[in-house]
Design a protein around this motif. Structure first.
Motif, short mmCIF file in Angstrom:
data_model
loop_
_atom_site.label_atom_id
_atom_site.label_comp_id
_atom_site.label_asym_id
_atom_site.label_seq_id
_atom_site.Cartn_x
_atom_site.Cartn_y
_atom_site.Cartn_z
N GLY A 154 -5.66 48.74 57.79
CA GLY A 154 -6.45 47.79 59.00
C GLY A 154 -6.46 48.39 60.24
O GLY A 154 -5.95 49.51 60.56
N GLY B 153 -3.48 48.83 64.06
CA GLY B 153 -3.66 49.57 62.78
C GLY B 153 -2.60 49.32 61.86
O GLY B 153 -2.25 50.00 60.92
N ARG C 104 6.65 47.24 52.14
CA ARG C 104 7.61 48.03 53.20
C ARG C 104 7.27 49.52 52.61
O ARG C 104 6.99 50.33 53.33
CB ARG C 104 8.85 47.56 53.35
N VAL D 181 3.16 46.05 57.51
CA VAL D 181 4.04 45.61 58.19
C VAL D 181 3.79 44.31 58.53
O VAL D 181 4.48 43.51 59.34
CB VAL D 181 3.89 46.18 59.94
N LEU D 182 2.79 43.71 57.62
CA LEU D 182 2.67 42.17 57.90
C LEU D 182 2.35 41.63 56.39
O LEU D 182 1.61 42.49 55.49
CB LEU D 182 1.31 41.99 58.54
N ALA D 183 2.99 40.64 56.02
CA ALA D 183 2.87 39.81 54.85
C ALA D 183 1.54 38.97 54.75
O ALA D 183 1.86 38.17 55.81
CB ALA D 183 3.93 39.78 53.74
N LEU E 77 -0.48 35.45 52.72
CA LEU E 77 -0.93 34.94 51.44
C LEU E 77 -1.51 33.57 51.86
O LEU E 77 -1.43 33.01 53.11
CB LEU E 77 0.34 34.57 50.67
N TYR F 178 7.76 32.59 56.83
CA TYR F 178 6.37 32.70 56.93
C TYR F 178 5.98 31.69 57.98
O TYR F 178 6.50 30.48 57.88
CB TYR F 178 5.37 32.63 55.67
N GLN F 179 5.00 32.08 58.77
CA GLN F 179 4.38 31.11 59.72
C GLN F 179 3.18 30.71 58.97
O GLN F 179 2.36 31.19 58.65
CB GLN F 179 4.03 31.91 61.03
N ARG G 167 -2.07 40.92 70.54
CA ARG G 167 -1.53 41.63 69.30
C ARG G 167 -2.50 42.87 69.33
O ARG G 167 -1.95 43.71 68.04
CB ARG G 167 -1.21 40.86 68.06
N ALA G 168 -3.32 43.32 69.95
CA ALA G 168 -4.31 44.35 69.60
C ALA G 168 -3.80 45.71 69.78
O ALA G 168 -3.90 46.73 68.93
CB ALA G 168 -5.55 44.13 70.28
N ALA H 270 -2.77 54.89 66.37
CA ALA H 270 -2.31 53.99 65.06
C ALA H 270 -3.53 53.44 64.67
O ALA H 270 -3.85 53.42 63.30
CB ALA H 270 -1.37 52.92 65.55
N HIS H 271 -4.63 53.10 65.31
CA HIS H 271 -5.93 52.62 64.79
C HIS H 271 -6.76 53.96 64.22
O HIS H 271 -7.38 53.65 63.16
CB HIS H 271 -6.92 52.29 66.20
N GLY I 117 -5.09 53.79 60.86
CA GLY I 117 -5.79 52.90 60.25
C GLY I 117 -7.11 53.06 59.56
O GLY I 117 -7.48 52.73 58.36
N ALA J 257 -7.19 55.41 56.59
CA ALA J 257 -6.56 54.71 55.51
C ALA J 257 -7.87 54.06 54.89
O ALA J 257 -8.03 54.03 53.80
CB ALA J 257 -5.45 53.80 55.73
N PHE K 171 -0.74 31.77 55.39
CA PHE K 171 0.65 32.18 56.06
C PHE K 171 0.95 33.64 56.32
O PHE K 171 0.42 34.53 55.47
CB PHE K 171 1.71 31.76 54.89
N LYS K 172 1.63 34.01 57.57
CA LYS K 172 1.94 35.42 57.55
C LYS K 172 3.59 35.68 57.84
O LYS K 172 3.91 34.76 58.23
CB LYS K 172 0.95 35.87 59.11
N LEU K 173 3.88 36.78 57.47
CA LEU K 173 5.33 37.09 57.84
C LEU K 173 5.29 38.63 58.17
O LEU K 173 4.83 39.51 57.53
CB LEU K 173 6.22 37.01 56.31
N PRO K 174 5.79 38.95 59.55
CA PRO K 174 5.96 40.25 59.97
C PRO K 174 7.10 40.93 58.65
O PRO K 174 8.12 40.18 58.62
CB PRO K 174 6.66 40.43 61.17
N LEU K 175 6.79 42.18 58.36
CA LEU K 175 7.74 42.83 57.42
C LEU K 175 8.61 43.82 58.40
O LEU K 175 8.18 44.83 58.68
CB LEU K 175 7.06 43.58 56.29
N GLU K 176 10.02 43.33 58.27
CA GLU K 176 10.88 44.24 59.14
C GLU K 176 11.15 45.67 58.31
O GLU K 176 10.89 45.48 57.12
CB GLU K 176 12.22 43.54 59.46
N ARG K 177 11.40 46.50 59.02
CA ARG K 177 11.59 47.77 58.41
C ARG K 177 13.12 47.58 57.57
O ARG K 177 13.97 47.09 57.93
CB ARG K 177 11.97 48.90 59.34
#
Lengths: 156, 156
Positions: free
Chosen positions: A77, A82, A115, A120-122, A124, A142-143, B29-30, B36-37, B40, B43, B149-155
């Motif tokens: 994305g 990105g 990962r 970097v984002l999940a 659903l 999840y938020q 958040r952009a 990085a863009h 993206g 990809a 729902f959204k969740l940041p994925l930590e490393r």
């Protein structure tokens, strides 16, 4: 209970369709196992951006009973600087085994795969008729920040 | 106003990032246009299941001004009788040109592309802070049936 996770094989498919249909919300739209599901499965297998994952009980050989499933889509994305996204769909755990933490293991495995693919984002969505699922996703951190919309696409 | 739709090119990218950021919800958040863009974008170009589409004004040659964008992901599946899905993300229209039906044309074009790829369902999520967008999607026939729902994925 020992559980392993692996990509679904063709001979898991009827069981996966059964899991997906064994749900008050999904049952009326699931359809009986047939050629359309096989085509969907083959398209997932052919796509580098999709995994159909099953949870298998007592799975040392990978041949144990399938007790859960989910579909993962890895989406590149531009938004959010990105960021790659992990989309999780069709999460199911065998109705007889709910409340034992299997869903949590399944989701943790989803996040690991995401990962590993640089997501970097999940994200659903969950039907508004599933308050238990909403509580579950919130418990994973999840938020509940978005509204989810669906539109059937008529043949043009 | 004549509008054409085409896949984004590398030299549209800074404008697409600008469109995505020109929004009260997304701005924070952009990120500034950068490497990085580009990653993206590359990809998306490399993925057979993703299109980044731009709306171009006066675009006989395809070289007019970019006034809108969206990302489309074509997702195979098992649920809903093996249905293919169209996921629509990052829908934006130039702020100076809103209310003229461009968003509707953009979404109709998304649905056409989805049908051409065999998708029988379109889906999207929209931040709960965007009631105008929700009204817009409902006006297109979308059912506001899901929680997102959204969740940041930590490393890891």
């Amino acid at each position: 209970m020992d559980i392993i996770f692996r990509e679904a094989r063709r001979d898991d498919l009827s069981r996966v369709v059964e899991l997906i249909a064994d749900d008050a919300v999904a049952a009326r739209r699931a359809g009986t196992f047939g050629a359309a599901h096989v085509r969907g499965f083959e398209a997932i297998q052919a796509s580098p951006d999709n995994d159909l994952v099953v949870a298998v009980r007592d799975g040392g050989s990978g041949d144990g009973e399938v007790i859960g499933c989910m579909q993962l889509t890895y989406i590149p994305g531009i938004s959010r600087n990105g960021a790659g996204r992990l989309l999780v769909e069709a999460v199911r755990v065998d109705a007889a085994l709910r409340g034992q933490g299997i869903g949590r293991l399944l989701m943790e495995h989803a996040h690991e795969r995401g990962r590993a693919r640089g997501c970097v984002l999940a994200q659903l969505t969950s039907d508004k008729q599933r308050p238990d699922a909403h509580r579950f996703y919130r418990s994973l951190g999840y938020q509940q920040s978005h509204e989810g919309f669906k539109l059937p696409l008529e043949r043009g």
